[in-house]
Scaffold this motif. Structure first.
Motif, PDB file in Angstrom:
ATOM      1  N   LEU A 100       0.817  -1.223   0.000  1.00  0.00           N
ATOM      2  CA  LEU A 100       0.000   0.000   0.000  1.00  0.00           C
ATOM      3  C   LEU A 100       0.846   1.267   0.000  1.00  0.00           C
ATOM      4  O   LEU A 100       0.736   2.114  -0.897  1.00  0.00           O
ATOM      5  CB  LEU A 100      -0.941   0.008   1.209  1.00  0.00           C
ATOM      6  CG  LEU A 100      -1.737   1.313   1.367  1.00  0.00           C
ATOM      7  CD1 LEU A 100      -2.915   1.343   0.408  1.00  0.00           C
ATOM      8  CD2 LEU A 100      -2.229   1.513   2.799  1.00  0.00           C
ATOM      9  N   ALA A 101       1.718   1.401   1.011  1.00  0.00           N
ATOM     10  CA  ALA A 101       2.460   2.649   1.148  1.00  0.00           C
ATOM     11  C   ALA A 101       3.435   2.893  -0.012  1.00  0.00           C
ATOM     12  O   ALA A 101       3.460   4.008  -0.562  1.00  0.00           O
ATOM     13  CB  ALA A 101       3.174   2.681   2.496  1.00  0.00           C
ATOM     14  N   LYS A 104       1.285   4.028  -3.006  1.00  0.00           N
ATOM     15  CA  LYS A 104       0.599   5.320  -2.862  1.00  0.00           C
ATOM     16  C   LYS A 104       1.578   6.465  -2.641  1.00  0.00           C
ATOM     17  O   LYS A 104       1.303   7.610  -3.030  1.00  0.00           O
ATOM     18  CB  LYS A 104      -0.380   5.285  -1.669  1.00  0.00           C
ATOM     19  CG  LYS A 104      -1.482   4.277  -1.801  1.00  0.00           C
ATOM     20  CD  LYS A 104      -2.386   4.563  -2.975  1.00  0.00           C
ATOM     21  CE  LYS A 104      -3.348   3.398  -3.190  1.00  0.00           C
ATOM     22  NZ  LYS A 104      -3.813   3.304  -4.575  1.00  0.00           N
ATOM     23  N   LEU A 105       2.709   6.194  -1.986  1.00  0.00           N
ATOM     24  CA  LEU A 105       3.575   7.305  -1.574  1.00  0.00           C
ATOM     25  C   LEU A 105       4.858   7.415  -2.385  1.00  0.00           C
ATOM     26  O   LEU A 105       5.417   8.482  -2.537  1.00  0.00           O
ATOM     27  CB  LEU A 105       3.940   7.162  -0.095  1.00  0.00           C
ATOM     28  CG  LEU A 105       2.755   7.128   0.857  1.00  0.00           C
ATOM     29  CD1 LEU A 105       3.223   6.860   2.269  1.00  0.00           C
ATOM     30  CD2 LEU A 105       1.963   8.430   0.801  1.00  0.00           C
ATOM     31  N   MET A 153       9.172   0.726   2.831  1.00  0.00           N
ATOM     32  CA  MET A 153       9.358   2.152   2.521  1.00  0.00           C
ATOM     33  C   MET A 153      10.839   2.530   2.515  1.00  0.00           C
ATOM     34  O   MET A 153      11.167   3.717   2.426  1.00  0.00           O
ATOM     35  CB  MET A 153       8.608   3.016   3.529  1.00  0.00           C
ATOM     36  CG  MET A 153       7.098   2.953   3.405  1.00  0.00           C
ATOM     37  SD  MET A 153       6.520   3.443   1.769  1.00  0.00           S
ATOM     38  CE  MET A 153       6.769   5.219   1.860  1.00  0.00           C
TER      39      MET A 153
END
Lengths: 240, 230
Positions: A100-101, A104-105, A153
Motif C-alpha cells: 500500500l504505502a 501510494k507514496l 518504505m
C-alpha cells in the motif's frame, strides 16, 4: 541521524518526559529499557511525532520535526515503526499491507512493489503467506509482516515499540531473529524492549530510562555488568 | 352463517370501493412510488451530509467541530415535521424547486444528523493503532482515513445505517404536510372519497410493513456477505 534535544512531554498535568537529550548515529542499534511508565514508549513515539513534544526538538538528518510539521508525512517515510500490537490492516491481505504505502507514496508500480514485498517476506521468513489475511496468521507471523511492511518504505531508521511483548513466548525468538538479522545488515534501530538478552546481544548502546529521563546510558557490557546508577541496579536486579 | 356471510360481503365491498372502483389502487401505487423515491433520495443526501458532518466532528478544527455539533443538536432536538415545514416555507419558498426535491433535501438534512453520529461512532470504534500504523508509514490523515479507517468502519456502520433507512422510510409519511402525494396521502385521498372508517389506513399499514420486511431482508443479506470477508 536522529538528534533529540531537551525533549519534554506532558499529558495534561502528567509529565512523562522530563528533558531527554540523545543522538542516534547511523547504523547504531540503541535499546531502551526501563520500568513501565518510565516514558520509553512516549520517547520512541516522539521520534516520528506520533506524540507531539510539549517542548524540545527532534531532528532527523538535521531537519527539525516540530518546525516542519507540514512535511511530516515525507519525514515519516524515513522512519519505519513496528508496534507492540502489530497494527496490521485487517481488511487487506499480507501483500496489500506491504505494498500500500510504496504504491501510494513512492509512486511504485504494483508489480515493482509486489516484487519487493516478496523479497521482504522472504527476508522475514514468510514465503507462502502473500494472500492470507492477518487474522489467519500467528502473532509472530503478524509481527514479521509488520516489519516487512515498515521496511517496504526503505526507511533509514526503524523504531520498535516493545515488538515482542504481545507475543506468546514460543514466538518471541522468530521475531528477535529477524531483528537481529536486520541489525547485522546495518539498519539503524531504536528498540524499546523488555528482552534483556536481546538488548545485551544486539544493542550497541543501552539507554536506561526512569521517571522521564535517561538515568543511565552505556554499552551493554558496561550497563548490564557494571551499572552505576542506583535505579539501574535495582531495575536490573529485578529483571535479570 | 349469515354473520360470516355479512362479514365477507362487507370486506369485499371495502376492497372494491377502496381499491378497485375508479382504479383507486393506482393512488396507492403512485403514493408508494413517491414514498420510495423520497426515501432513496433522502438516504443518499443524508449519507453524504452525514459523512461530512462526522468528519467535521472528528477533526481538531474547533470551528468545524462546533458547527457539526450544533447541527446534530438542532436536528435531533426538533421534530422532523417542523423541520420539513420550515425548510419548505422559509428556506425554499422563493425557489422553483419541485416539492419532491425540497422534501428529499429536508429528510436528507434530518437523516444526516443521525447518520453522522453512526459514522462517527463507527470510525471511533476502529482501533487507534490503525491510524498510527498508517501515519507512521507516511500516509496523510486523509489517505489513512480513505484506505485504512473508513473501509473498516463501514462494517461497524452498516447495521445502524439499515435501521436509519427503515426509519426514514416511515418518516416520509409526513410528506403530505407540504402537499406531496405520498403513500400516507393516498390513504387520506381515498378515504375522502369512500368514507371508509379505516380500510385505506389498513392498506398502507400493510404496504409500509412489507416494504420494511423487504428492507430488513436485503440488509441481512448484505451483512452476511460483509461478514464472509472476515
Amino acid at each position: 541521524m536522529i538528534k533529540v534535544v531537551d525533549l519534554y512531554k506532558s499529558f495534561g498535568s502528567l509529565e512523562v518526559l522530563k528533558g531527554i537529550n540523545n543522538e542516534i548515529r547511523k547504523g547504531e542499534v540503541v535499546c531502551v529499557i526501563g520500568p513501565s511508565g518510565s516514558g520509553k514508549s512516549t520517547f520512541l513515539r516522539c521520534l516520528n511525532l506520533l506524540e507531539e513534544p510539549t517542548s524540545g526538538e527532534v531532528y532527523i538528518d538535521g531537519v527539525s520535526l516540530t518546525e516542519h510539521k507540514k512535511d511530516i508525512n515525507k519525514l515519516r517515510q524515513k522512519v519505519g515503526m513496528v508496534f507492540q500490537q502489530f497494527n496490521l490492516f485487517p481488511h487487506m491481505t499480507v501483500m496489500e499491507n506491504i505494498t500500500l504505502a510504496p504504491v501510494k507514496l513512492k509512486g511504485m508500480s504494483k508489480e515493482q512493489a509486489m516484487e519487493k514485498a516478496v523479497a521482504l517476506l522472504r527476508k522475514v521468513g514468510l514465503t507462502d503467506k502473500d494472500n492470507e489475511y492477518p487474522n489467519k496468521l500467528s502473532g509472530g507471523q503478524k509481527q514479521r509482516v509488520a516489519i516487512a511492511r515498515a521496511l517496504a518504505m526503505d526507511p533509514e531508521v526503524m523504531l520498535f515499540d516493545e515488538p515482542t511483548s504481545a507475543l506468546d513466548p514460543e514466538m518471541v525468538g522468530e521475531v528477535l531473529n529477524v531483528m537481529k538479522q536486520l541489525a547485522n545488515d546495518g539498519m539503524t534501530m531504536v528498540v524499546v524492549t523488555h528482552e534483556m538478552g536481546f538488548a545485551r546481544e544486539v544493542g550497541d548502546r543501552i539507554l536506561f530510562m526512569d521517571e522521564g529521563i535517561i538515568a543511565e546510558e552505556n554499552t551493554p557490557e558496561e550497563l548490564f555488568s557494571n551499572p552505576k546508577n542506583e535505579r539501574t541496579q535495582s531495575f536490573l536486579s529485578k529483571v535479570l | 352463517m349469515t354473520e360470516i356471510m355479512n362479514i365477507i360481503i362487507e370486506l369485499s365491498d371495502e376492497i372494491y370501493f377502496n381499491l378497485i372502483k375508479e382504479e383507486r389502487y393506482m393512488a396507492f401505487v403512485k403514493g408508494l412510488g413517491l414514498s420510495l423515491q423520497l426515501t432513496l433520495f433522502a438516504a443518499v443526501i443524508g449519507g453524504i451530509i452525514g459523512l461530512f458532518i462526522a468528519l467535521a466532528r472528528l477533526t481538531h478544527n474547533k470551528t468545524l467541530n462546533y458547527i457539526a455539533t450544533k447541527y446534530i443538536d438542532i436536528i435531533r432536538g426538533t421534530p422532523v415535521v417542523v423541520q420539513l415545514l420550515i425548510i419548505y416555507f422559509a428556506v425554499f419558498s422563493s425557489t422553483s424547486l419541485p416539492r419532491t426535491t425540497v422534501a428529499s433535501i429536508a429528510f436528507g438534512i434530518n437523516s444526516g444528523a443521525y447518520v453522522a453520529e453512526l459514522i462517527r461512532a463507527g470510525i471511533q470504534a476502529v482501533d487507534k493503532g490503525q491510524m498510527e500504523a498508517a501515519r507512521s508509514l507516511g500516509l496523510s490523515y486523509s489517505q489513512a482515513m480513505y484506505y485504512i479507517i473508513i473501509p473498516q468502519a463501514i462494517k461497524n456502520i452498516l447495521p445502524g445505517m439499515g435501521n436509519e433507512v427503515i426509519t426514514l422510510w416511515k418518516e416520509t409519511a409526513i410528506a403530505g404536510f407540504i402537499g406531496l402525494d405520498d403513500l400516507m396521502r393516498a390513504a387520506d385521498v381515498v378515504r375522502g372519497r369512500t368514507f371508509s372508517n379505516y380500510t385505506p389506513y389498513l392498506v398502507i399499514a400493510i404496504i409500509y410493513f412489507y416494504i420494511t420486511v423487504l428492507m430488513t431482508m436485503m440488509l441481512g443479506k448484505l451483512e452476511r456477505r460483509m461478514r464472509k470477508s472476515d
